[in-house]
Design a protein around this motif. Sequence first.
Motif, PDB file in Angstrom:
ATOM      1  N   GLN A  66      25.008 -11.387  14.124  1.00  0.00           N
ATOM      2  CA  GLN A  66      26.117 -11.626  13.243  1.00  0.00           C
ATOM      3  C   GLN A  66      26.044 -12.977  12.702  1.00  0.00           C
ATOM      4  N   TYR A  89      17.041 -10.741  20.309  1.00  0.00           N
ATOM      5  CA  TYR A  89      18.014 -11.924  20.173  1.00  0.00           C
ATOM      6  C   TYR A  89      19.211 -11.524  19.361  1.00  0.00           C
ATOM      7  N   ASP A  90      19.173 -10.655  18.548  1.00  0.00           N
ATOM      8  CA  ASP A  90      20.382 -10.358  17.944  1.00  0.00           C
ATOM      9  C   ASP A  90      21.277  -9.503  18.589  1.00  0.00           C
ATOM     10  N   ARG A  91      20.845  -9.385  19.966  1.00  0.00           N
ATOM     11  CA  ARG A  91      21.885  -8.730  20.902  1.00  0.00           C
ATOM     12  C   ARG A  91      22.395  -9.836  21.680  1.00  0.00           C
ATOM     13  N   VAL A  92      21.974 -11.043  21.594  1.00  0.00           N
ATOM     14  CA  VAL A  92      22.529 -12.007  22.362  1.00  0.00           C
ATOM     15  C   VAL A  92      23.829 -12.567  21.896  1.00  0.00           C
ATOM     16  N   ASP A  93      24.978 -12.835  22.807  1.00  0.00           N
ATOM     17  CA  ASP A  93      26.114 -13.093  22.272  1.00  0.00           C
ATOM     18  C   ASP A  93      26.305 -14.638  22.742  1.00  0.00           C
ATOM     19  N   HIS A 133      21.580 -20.664  17.325  1.00  0.00           N
ATOM     20  CA  HIS A 133      22.093 -19.544  16.493  1.00  0.00           C
ATOM     21  C   HIS A 133      22.199 -20.006  15.180  1.00  0.00           C
ATOM     22  N   GLY A 181      29.307 -15.757  18.109  1.00  0.00           N
ATOM     23  CA  GLY A 181      28.937 -14.282  18.053  1.00  0.00           C
ATOM     24  C   GLY A 181      27.436 -13.931  18.464  1.00  0.00           C
ATOM     25  N   LYS A 182      27.163 -12.850  18.215  1.00  0.00           N
ATOM     26  CA  LYS A 182      25.853 -12.373  18.500  1.00  0.00           C
ATOM     27  C   LYS A 182      24.841 -12.793  17.465  1.00  0.00           C
TER      28      LYS A 182
END
Length: 210
Positions: A183, A170-174, A93, A179-180
């Motif tokens: 984010q 990937y941007d929706r992976v928490d 991340h 965070g995602k």
Amino acid sequence: MEAFHSWKAETYKRQLSSPFLQALVNVDRSNSKLWKAMRFDEKSHSLFLAGKLFPTQGEVMESSGILCKQSLTTLPLLNSGTHESAMMDQRIHEVMCSEFCLINDLLRSEVMNITGCSCLELSLQSDDPIFKYDGSFCFENSARYLCSELGRCGKWVCDLEDFQCKRMEYDRVDVPLKGKGGQCSAASSILNKWIPVLIVAVASFLIYAC
């Protein structure tokens, strides 16, 4: 393609962060990909070091992609000796939210919008001497780097021509404690700033960094 090459030749006028500048300042021929992307065999590295030579948009685009990919490649080495996937997810991340990866995706999306060309159209064509495979430009996305370097390819079935599809996944992976993927920290706001790079400011940083 004429508009594409014209855009690449323009001087990059946004502000680069200290880590990005530091990476360019410290590069030598041992990092052949980054050295070549910055064209230091054609341009004087010493002039860049002195703050008298500024990178072009094409050079920043290419070098940011290389630095993004290299940052992902080194993660398994940093994580050696541990099997905690959560820790690796957090480190991934951090890299995916780094200026290297964000600028790469931003500039490539930007030039597609400016030229009206798809990533397939901006890719090397079969008659190019250094052509290797179809859609080379389409693969130059941070999430596709994550797939090729670390085998984390997600589940979405994305058309090759859809440049941002895998990054959107990937941007929706928490990620725990992070965070995602979409984010990223406030540091990423630098991508929205169009601040001219002043010679004196860059030169002062480079002198200090050395």
